[in-house]
Design an enzyme around this catalytic site. Structure first.
Site, short mmCIF file in Angstrom:
data_model
loop_
_atom_site.label_atom_id
_atom_site.label_comp_id
_atom_site.label_asym_id
_atom_site.label_seq_id
_atom_site.Cartn_x
_atom_site.Cartn_y
_atom_site.Cartn_z
N LYS A 44 57.28 6.63 46.81
CA LYS A 44 56.36 7.43 47.63
C LYS A 44 56.51 8.93 47.41
O LYS A 44 55.54 9.68 47.56
CB LYS A 44 56.55 7.10 49.11
CG LYS A 44 56.07 5.72 49.49
CD LYS A 44 56.20 5.47 50.99
CE LYS A 44 55.73 4.07 51.37
NZ LYS A 44 55.79 3.84 52.83
N ASP B 92 50.41 5.62 56.24
CA ASP B 92 51.47 5.16 57.14
C ASP B 92 51.37 5.89 58.48
O ASP B 92 51.46 5.29 59.55
CB ASP B 92 52.85 5.42 56.53
CG ASP B 92 53.18 4.49 55.38
OD1 ASP B 92 52.70 3.35 55.40
OD2 ASP B 92 53.91 4.92 54.48
#
Length: 286
Positions: A72, A109
């Site tokens: 990420k 997220d």
């Protein structure tokens, strides 16, 4: 019919429920939608080669990639554009390839947790919250809480350096909020002071069984949200329900981050309730 080709990049992603979740929702929209796992281990790649994988995915006609651990942050230098929240967090979990060939990074997220909390626990107070865990998932959840108006956030982690680093970063971005850190031994007092508790560590997963705190600290005046979703009914969720706490299982965040990614990839509006029902079905057979 428009064809969408999407991949999930990370390590150990073979068992992921994301492909089934995305493809079932796409079928409801009449889309030809293929979602493949691109496991670095299976491909013989190290995480630092994520840029090469990104380039090949684009050359092979992928429309988008979901990105998970441990890529990420590593993917950031290989992107052409960063959505504002992803830039702020320094983490990306969705990459969309544009018609001009450019790769844009997003973070669903944080938006996924924000929507999960509002829809799953609509009537709870969020002024003061304790968060267990200061890793990558914790950073996204903390951003969501503070963006949506939490006044006091207490970050608790077994690694004080990690919790302090996250707290400093958050305090810089949200100067009007009180961002504190605490050792786990302060939880007995903290759980009596705050409105809710969010759990952002791997504890409760099949590979990390157990509870992240003493079940005796849970009480009906404390709402509890878990971001672990395999299993949906984690030991924490079970203990919190038994204690009379309003609870939110991790499937809510998983579904809403997936729904946000689906929207970015296709331009269509997903049905999050339908996706949540499908996740429950998948989890039952997990």
């Amino acid at each position: 019919m428009r064809l969408f080709l999407v991949g999930l990049v990370g390590t150990g992603v073979g068992p992921s429920l994301s492909p089934a979740l995305h493809m079932r929702e796409a079928a409801h929209h009449g889309l030809d939608y293929v979602y493949r796992t691109l496991d670095l281990d299976d491909l013989g790649l190290v995480p630092e080669q994520v840029g090469e994988l990104l380039d090949w995915a684009h050359r092979l006609g992928y429309d988008a990639l979901n990105v998970t651990h441990p890529c990420k942050q590593l993917v950031l230098p290989h992107l052409d554009h960063l959505e504002e929240r992803a830039a702020r967090l320094g983490a990306v979990n969705t990459v969309v390839f544009g018609e001009d060939g450019g790769a844009t990074g997003h973070n669903t997220d944080t938006t996924g947790f924000a929507t999960a909390l509002v829809t799953g626990l609509p009537d709870v107070g969020t002024g003061e919250v304790v968060q267990l865990g200061a890793g990558g998932a914790g950073a996204a959840v903390a951003d969501a809480l503070l963006t949506d108006g939490t006044d006091r956030l207490v970050v608790v982690d077994v690694d004080p350096h990690r919790s302090e680093a996250l707290a400093r970063e958050l305090a810089g971005r949200f100067p009007d909020a009180r961002v504190e850190t605490a050792h786990p031994d302060k939880l007995p007092a903290l759980t009596r002071e705050v409105d809710g508790l969010v759990h952002c560590t791997p504890t409760g997963m099949a590979a990390h069984p157990g509870l992240p705190l003493d079940a005796g600290l849970l009480h009906p005046g404390l709402w509890v949200a878990d971001i672990v979703y395999r299993p949906l009914d984690t030991p924490l969720v079970q203990a919190a329900r038994t204690a009379g706490c309003p609870t939110l299982h991790g499937g809510h965040m998983a579904v809403h981050q997936a729904a946000d990614a689906f929207r970015l990839i296709t331009g269509l509006e997903p049905d999050a309730d339908r996706m949540l029902a499908h996740l429950r079905e998948l989890a039952t057979h997990d």
